[in-house]
Every structure is written in C-alpha cells, then in structure tokens.
Enzyme design. Sequence first.
Site, PDB file in Angstrom:
ATOM      1  N   LYS A   5     106.116  36.681  75.423  1.00  0.00           N
ATOM      2  CA  LYS A   5     104.809  37.776  75.439  1.00  0.00           C
ATOM      3  C   LYS A   5     103.559  37.585  75.802  1.00  0.00           C
ATOM      4  CE  LYS A   5     102.270  40.186  71.545  1.00  0.00           C
ATOM      5  NZ  LYS A   5     102.155  40.382  69.963  1.00  0.00           N
ATOM      6  N   LYS A  65     107.653  40.948  76.621  1.00  0.00           N
ATOM      7  CA  LYS A  65     106.748  42.015  76.787  1.00  0.00           C
ATOM      8  C   LYS A  65     105.250  41.672  77.211  1.00  0.00           C
ATOM      9  CE  LYS A  65     103.915  43.622  72.286  1.00  0.00           C
ATOM     10  NZ  LYS A  65     103.713  43.238  71.113  1.00  0.00           N
TER      11      LYS A  65
HETATM   12  C1  PBG Z   1     100.559  41.924  67.535  1.00  0.00           C
HETATM   13  C2  PBG Z   1     101.333  42.926  68.409  1.00  0.00           C
HETATM   14  C3  PBG Z   1     100.669  43.487  69.448  1.00  0.00           C
HETATM   15  C4  PBG Z   1     101.701  44.598  69.761  1.00  0.00           C
HETATM   16  C5  PBG Z   1     102.837  44.532  68.869  1.00  0.00           C
HETATM   17  N1  PBG Z   1     102.626  43.380  68.146  1.00  0.00           N
HETATM   18  C6  PBG Z   1      99.553  43.538  70.176  1.00  0.00           C
HETATM   19  C7  PBG Z   1      98.805  42.364  70.395  1.00  0.00           C
HETATM   20  O1  PBG Z   1      99.136  41.107  70.643  1.00  0.00           O
HETATM   21  O2  PBG Z   1      97.366  42.515  70.080  1.00  0.00           O
HETATM   22  C8  PBG Z   1     101.475  45.423  71.055  1.00  0.00           C
HETATM   23  C9  PBG Z   1     102.350  46.465  71.032  1.00  0.00           C
HETATM   24  C10 PBG Z   1     102.294  47.760  71.955  1.00  0.00           C
HETATM   25  O3  PBG Z   1     101.112  47.561  72.810  1.00  0.00           O
HETATM   26  O4  PBG Z   1     102.613  48.756  71.976  1.00  0.00           O
HETATM   27  N2  PBG Z   1     101.192  41.089  66.552  1.00  0.00           N
END
Ligand code: PBG
Length: 322
Positions: free
Chosen positions: A194, A247
């Site tokens: 991620k 991601k």
């Molecule tokens: C955080 C989380 C995020 C997303 C899913 N879980 C964003 C972040 O890391 O701030 C992003 C999903 C998206 O942008 O569609 N736990």
Amino acid sequence: MLRRPRRNRKSPVIRSLVEETQVTVNDLIYPLFLIEGEKQKEEVTSMPGIFRYSLDNLMDEVKASIDLGINSFCIFPSLPDAKKDKYATEGYNPDSLYNVALKELKNKFPESCIMTDIAMDPYSSDGHDGIYENGEILNDATLDILGKMALEQAKSGADILGPSDMMDGRVGFLREILDAAGFSHVSIMSYTAKYASAFYGPFRDALDSAPKAGDKKTYQMNPANSREALIEGELDFEEGADFLMVKPALSYLDIIKLLNDNFDLPVSAYNVSGEYAMIKAADKMGWLDGEKTMVEMLTSIKRAGAKIILTYFAKEFAMLQQ
Ligand code: PBG
C-alpha cells in the site's frame, strides 16, 4: 508479409476468440461507506455516484448490487468527531454501528462475502492509522487495538478482514489472535503493498479521516519503490495472509504483476477513490467516455495479474453487463 497480426482482429467474433482477459462481476468487491442515522444517503462530493449510507439504505444498496451479481462488499465507517478518540476505542466497541452493520448484513445476506477494514484512522482523533505520540506513529503498541477490532469483526460475522494500516507484523498477529479465539475460518486480505498515495484524497473526504498532522509516509510505501513490495509479500505469505493486495491499482500495475509472478496467493488490487474520481471528472467534462474508460481500466488491472479488484465502479460495471 507472412505474419499479419491484424487477421486476429478482423471481426468481433475472432476478436473475442483471442481475447485473453475478461473482467466479470465475480472478480469485484464493492467498497461502501456507512454513516449513522436513518434514511441517509449523502453523495461524496469528489466521487459522483458514490454515497455514504445509513444502515437501512446500505442494506438496500447491497441488495440492489446482489441482484446485479455483485456478491462481495467491503464496508468502511464514517464517524462523527464526537465518536473519535486517541485510541480509536469505538473501533472495538461490540455495539458500534460498524459491528451492528456487519451482523445485520451477514444475517440478511448470508451468502455474500463481507470484508472489513482494520485500521485506526476512521476512529482516530489524530486521523492516523496507528497510535500517534510526539509526532510518531507507534507500530507495536497499536497491535492490541487492531486485535480487539479484529475479534469484534470476526464475532460479527466478517468473512475477510482487511488490515489496511500498512504497518509491520499485522497479519501474523491477527492470525494468531483469530485462531486462538476459534476464528481460523476467517480470512485475511493483507494490504501488502500500500503506497503513500495522493490518489486516496477523495476517500479521506468521504471518511473525514485525513491526518491532522504529518502524512503517512513512515508507514505506507514510497511510490518510487518496487523491490520493497517483495519483502512485504514474503512477510505476509509467511504470516498467513490469504490474499495479497496492491493499492492503488492503476499507477501500480507493475507491482500487481510483480506479486502475481512471485507468489501463488491470489492478488487483489484496490482501484482507489482518486482513480474513480479522475474518470468521473473527465466524463463530466465530456473529455473522456466514462464507461469505456472504466472497462479498459478494470481490464488492464486484471491483465496485470489482479484476480480480485476492489472498485467503486462495481455496481456500474455490473449494470453494464446486464
Ligand atoms: C486507511 C485507508 C485508506 C483507504 C482505505 N483505507 C486511505 C489512507 O490510507 O489514508 C483508501 C481507499 C481509497 O482511496 O479508495 N486505512
């Protein structure tokens, strides 16, 4: 010319004979935002067509999606500030809106697959995924909170848990806790690679979960790196993950391929909020054909090696297949 590749493109039938990749509704997980209240349905400004639903309306949206062939959902809660605190305690309240919603979903749609989110940020007054102290995000001290969240979600009937904070030791820790409590059947989809991405902007609007101070670069990966994804993949594999996620998706197709080539676990990709917003914005301006771009994007993510795609386009894609 002996070789004329155009022969294999000469008609729709031949093109479909040689077509290698097809996205189907079975590949998709539909992320949904849950809010408090009744009969609420608020559009996320930066994500046209995506709403934050109160539980009653969320149930209707899930039913409508199931009728279209979408059977997997990932639920994210959006909390009022009054319910947030330093240690994300609402995250493991057995009677929280989130856990009640999981129970109700599994009760009403037992055949569906419900995935959850395990991270502090929706519940944290600091807007970080871990405990925030003196400008630092604490890795190990956060585990206890995540473990409690996981247990409540498992008790509520979740099929797949999604530890999304991108910190160290999550999968192994949760696997042990789950197994010890009799939840060895509950799966873990690890947010393996991620990235610290600007493409999460609209999601943080939807959840009002942007960090109050600093950024997430000490825990999420540097977009410039790919070799690190292999280390993360090895750890998650050893720690017992059932799926490896990449991601965002679109700017990270090489990472999807890298994990798919190197591990035998199914790879999933999170087609994140910013990727959705880009297409919707360009479509609205008349600069891109939204539908065609959506299908092309999802196909490219699958072609790169993602068997599973989490996407806000799930329902729209399913409608297109009708
Ligand atoms: C955080 C989380 C995020 C997303 C899913 N879980 C964003 C972040 O890391 O701030 C992003 C999903 C998206 O942008 O569609 N736990």
